[in-house]
Design a protein around this motif. Structure first.
Motif, PDB file in Angstrom:
ATOM      1  N   TYR A  32      12.481  47.828  -5.459  1.00 52.28           N
ATOM      2  CA  TYR A  32      13.227  46.785  -6.148  1.00 52.28           C
ATOM      3  C   TYR A  32      12.347  45.550  -6.164  1.00 52.28           C
ATOM      4  O   TYR A  32      11.896  45.103  -5.097  1.00 52.28           O
ATOM      5  N   TYR A  36      12.260  35.247  -8.709  1.00 45.78           N
ATOM      6  CA  TYR A  36      13.173  34.122  -8.566  1.00 45.78           C
ATOM      7  C   TYR A  36      12.518  32.856  -9.099  1.00 45.78           C
ATOM      8  O   TYR A  36      11.309  32.674  -9.000  1.00 45.78           O
ATOM      9  N   LEU A  46      17.873  34.143  -9.183  1.00 47.17           N
ATOM     10  CA  LEU A  46      17.285  35.345  -9.781  1.00 47.17           C
ATOM     11  C   LEU A  46      16.997  35.110 -11.254  1.00 47.17           C
ATOM     12  O   LEU A  46      17.853  34.654 -12.018  1.00 47.17           O
ATOM     13  N   ARG A  51      13.017  47.911 -11.458  1.00 47.17           N
ATOM     14  CA  ARG A  51      12.892  49.039 -10.529  1.00 47.17           C
ATOM     15  C   ARG A  51      11.788  49.944 -11.059  1.00 47.17           C
ATOM     16  O   ARG A  51      11.509  49.948 -12.256  1.00 47.17           O
ATOM     17  N   SER A  93      11.912  44.822  -2.094  1.00 48.03           N
ATOM     18  CA  SER A  93      12.703  45.419  -1.016  1.00 48.03           C
ATOM     19  C   SER A  93      12.906  46.895  -1.339  1.00 48.03           C
ATOM     20  O   SER A  93      12.407  47.397  -2.343  1.00 48.03           O
ATOM     21  N   THR A  94      13.644  47.568  -0.465  1.00 51.43           N
ATOM     22  CA  THR A  94      13.904  48.991  -0.669  1.00 51.43           C
ATOM     23  C   THR A  94      15.395  49.237  -0.817  1.00 51.43           C
ATOM     24  O   THR A  94      16.216  48.494  -0.281  1.00 51.43           O
ATOM     25  N   SER A  95      15.745  50.285  -1.547  1.00 49.85           N
ATOM     26  CA  SER A  95      17.152  50.625  -1.719  1.00 49.85           C
ATOM     27  C   SER A  95      17.741  51.196  -0.440  1.00 49.85           C
ATOM     28  O   SER A  95      18.952  51.320  -0.312  1.00 49.85           O
ATOM     29  N   GLY A  97      17.654  49.740   2.339  1.00 50.48           N
ATOM     30  CA  GLY A  97      18.268  48.690   3.137  1.00 50.48           C
ATOM     31  C   GLY A  97      17.336  47.716   3.828  1.00 50.48           C
ATOM     32  O   GLY A  97      17.757  46.988   4.714  1.00 50.48           O
ATOM     33  N   SER A  98      16.076  47.674   3.443  1.00 57.39           N
ATOM     34  CA  SER A  98      15.197  46.686   4.073  1.00 57.39           C
ATOM     35  C   SER A  98      15.528  45.297   3.556  1.00 57.39           C
ATOM     36  O   SER A  98      16.182  45.136   2.529  1.00 57.39           O
ATOM     37  N   ARG A  99      15.069  44.304   4.291  1.00 57.85           N
ATOM     38  CA  ARG A  99      15.303  42.933   3.852  1.00 57.85           C
ATOM     39  C   ARG A  99      14.389  42.593   2.681  1.00 57.85           C
ATOM     40  O   ARG A  99      13.358  43.212   2.470  1.00 57.85           O
ATOM     41  N   LEU A 100      14.783  41.550   1.941  1.00 67.38           N
ATOM     42  CA  LEU A 100      14.002  41.076   0.808  1.00 67.38           C
ATOM     43  C   LEU A 100      12.770  40.335   1.328  1.00 67.38           C
ATOM     44  O   LEU A 100      12.891  39.450   2.169  1.00 67.38           O
ATOM     45  N   PHE A 102       9.547  37.985   0.284  1.00 72.80           N
ATOM     46  CA  PHE A 102       9.103  37.107  -0.793  1.00 72.80           C
ATOM     47  C   PHE A 102       7.588  36.903  -0.777  1.00 72.80           C
ATOM     48  O   PHE A 102       6.957  36.917   0.289  1.00 72.80           O
ATOM     49  N   GLY A 103       7.018  36.690  -1.953  1.00 79.07           N
ATOM     50  CA  GLY A 103       5.653  36.217  -2.072  1.00 79.07           C
ATOM     51  C   GLY A 103       5.594  34.732  -1.745  1.00 79.07           C
ATOM     52  O   GLY A 103       6.617  34.100  -1.475  1.00 79.07           O
TER      53      GLY A 103
ATOM     54  N   TYR B  31      24.638  41.491   3.291  1.00 78.10           N
ATOM     55  CA  TYR B  31      23.394  40.906   3.751  1.00 78.10           C
ATOM     56  C   TYR B  31      23.463  39.376   3.677  1.00 78.10           C
ATOM     57  O   TYR B  31      23.913  38.811   2.681  1.00 78.10           O
ATOM     58  N   TYR B  33      20.901  35.856   4.874  1.00 78.72           N
ATOM     59  CA  TYR B  33      19.548  35.465   5.266  1.00 78.72           C
ATOM     60  C   TYR B  33      19.492  33.959   5.548  1.00 78.72           C
ATOM     61  O   TYR B  33      20.215  33.181   4.928  1.00 78.72           O
ATOM     62  N   TYR B  35      16.340  31.159   5.460  1.00 78.58           N
ATOM     63  CA  TYR B  35      14.944  30.871   5.183  1.00 78.58           C
ATOM     64  C   TYR B  35      14.680  29.390   5.458  1.00 78.58           C
ATOM     65  O   TYR B  35      15.554  28.550   5.338  1.00 78.58           O
ATOM     66  N   TYR B  48      17.979  37.411   9.644  1.00 77.77           N
ATOM     67  CA  TYR B  48      18.822  37.995   8.638  1.00 77.77           C
ATOM     68  C   TYR B  48      19.851  38.906   9.298  1.00 77.77           C
ATOM     69  O   TYR B  48      19.735  39.245  10.488  1.00 77.77           O
ATOM     70  N   GLY B  97      20.300  45.207   0.240  1.00 77.96           N
ATOM     71  CA  GLY B  97      18.942  44.675   0.281  1.00 77.96           C
ATOM     72  C   GLY B  97      18.234  44.726  -1.045  1.00 77.96           C
ATOM     73  O   GLY B  97      17.218  44.051  -1.228  1.00 77.96           O
ATOM     74  N   ASP B  98      18.748  45.505  -1.983  1.00 72.61           N
ATOM     75  CA  ASP B  98      18.072  45.622  -3.280  1.00 72.61           C
ATOM     76  C   ASP B  98      18.967  45.197  -4.435  1.00 72.61           C
ATOM     77  O   ASP B  98      18.939  45.781  -5.513  1.00 72.61           O
ATOM     78  N   GLU B 100      20.803  41.352  -6.249  1.00 70.99           N
ATOM     79  CA  GLU B 100      20.555  39.924  -6.398  1.00 70.99           C
ATOM     80  C   GLU B 100      20.964  39.153  -5.156  1.00 70.99           C
ATOM     81  O   GLU B 100      22.070  39.319  -4.633  1.00 70.99           O
ATOM     82  N   ALA B 101      20.055  38.300  -4.687  1.00 70.22           N
ATOM     83  CA  ALA B 101      20.354  37.389  -3.595  1.00 70.22           C
ATOM     84  C   ALA B 101      20.771  36.047  -4.170  1.00 70.22           C
ATOM     85  O   ALA B 101      20.114  35.514  -5.069  1.00 70.22           O
TER      86      ALA B 101
END
Lengths: 112, 112
Positions: A32, A36, A46, A51, A93-95, A97-100, A102-103, B31, B33, B35, B48, B97-98, B100-101
């Motif tokens: 995913y 932003y 967003l 995907r 992130s991953t579907s 369930g990992s956290r988002l 950011f760059g 979820y 978070y 930051y 998070y 996690g995947d 919109e935040a």
């Protein structure tokens, strides 16, 4: 493996030009990839997301290009406008369930 | 439709003081978070949570604590404030996690 690297750090474009921001990731489990947009004094919002089942997604003047083999994705802003001046963040992130993640962000300035 | 609400918007703390930054969301998101964003810099994840009763450290957890007793609330506690904690703090929430935040408007904290 959680890193997302973004470039350039800052970008100046003339009105009507094309703005291109690039991101690269390491974790092949990422599936995913959102972008932003943040205006001064505001929280990020967003802009567009993709995907990996497609290589490109377009919404108005904003396009995400995705290259799964190179583990890279980019944001293209066509016909850039002064109102597009903002900070742009890519994320991943991953579907499962990992956290988002950011760059580092790109500060875009569009000159009139 | 409130979304993500952060309080306070601004705060000045003296070195060594403690405070709690409040965050609440009304979207029934799992979820949440926290930051921090230093001037001209990207978003660094502090903590998070993937659901009530579950929290995990992000990139920069030192000096902070969190709790998640309900789905709606995710307060961030600063103990013994230090000048290095001067920053803008953003709370965000997402369904998974995947997806919109959604970000709050931010809390601008100055430690003097």
């Amino acid at each position: 493996q959680q890193q997302v690297k973004q470039s350039p750090q800052s970008l100046i474009v003339q009105k009507g030009g094309i703005s291109i921001i690039n991101c690269a990731y390491e974790n092949t489990a990422f599936d995913y990839f959102p972008w932003y947009q943040q205006f001064p004094g505001k929280g990020p919002a967003l802009l567009i997301a993709i995907r990996p089942d497609v290589s490109e997604k377009k919404e108005g003047r904003f396009t995400i290009s995705f290259n799964k083999s190179a583990k890279q994705f980019s944001l293209h802003i066509m016909d850039s406008q002064p109102g597009d001046s903002a900070t742009y963040f890519c994320a991943a992130s991953t579907s499962s369930g990992s956290r988002l993640t950011f760059g580092e962000g790109t500060q875009l300035t569009v000159n009139p | 439709n409130a979304g993500v609400t952060q309080t306070p918007k601004f705060r000045i703390l003296k070195i060594g003081q403690s405070m709690t930054l409040q965050c609440t969301q009304d979207m029934n998101h799992n979820y949440m978070y926290w930051y921090r964003q230093d001037p001209g810099m990207g978003l660094k994840l502090i903590y998070y949570s993937v659901g009530a009763g579950i929290t995990d450290k992000g990139e920069v957890p030192n000096g902070y604590n969190v709790s998640r007793s309900t789905t709606e609330d995710f307060p961030l506690r600063l103990e013994l404030a230090a000048p290095s904690q001067t920053s803008v703090y953003f709370c965000a929430s997402s369904l998974t996690g995947d997806t919109e935040a959604f970000f709050g408007q931010g809390t601008r904290l100055t430690v003097v």
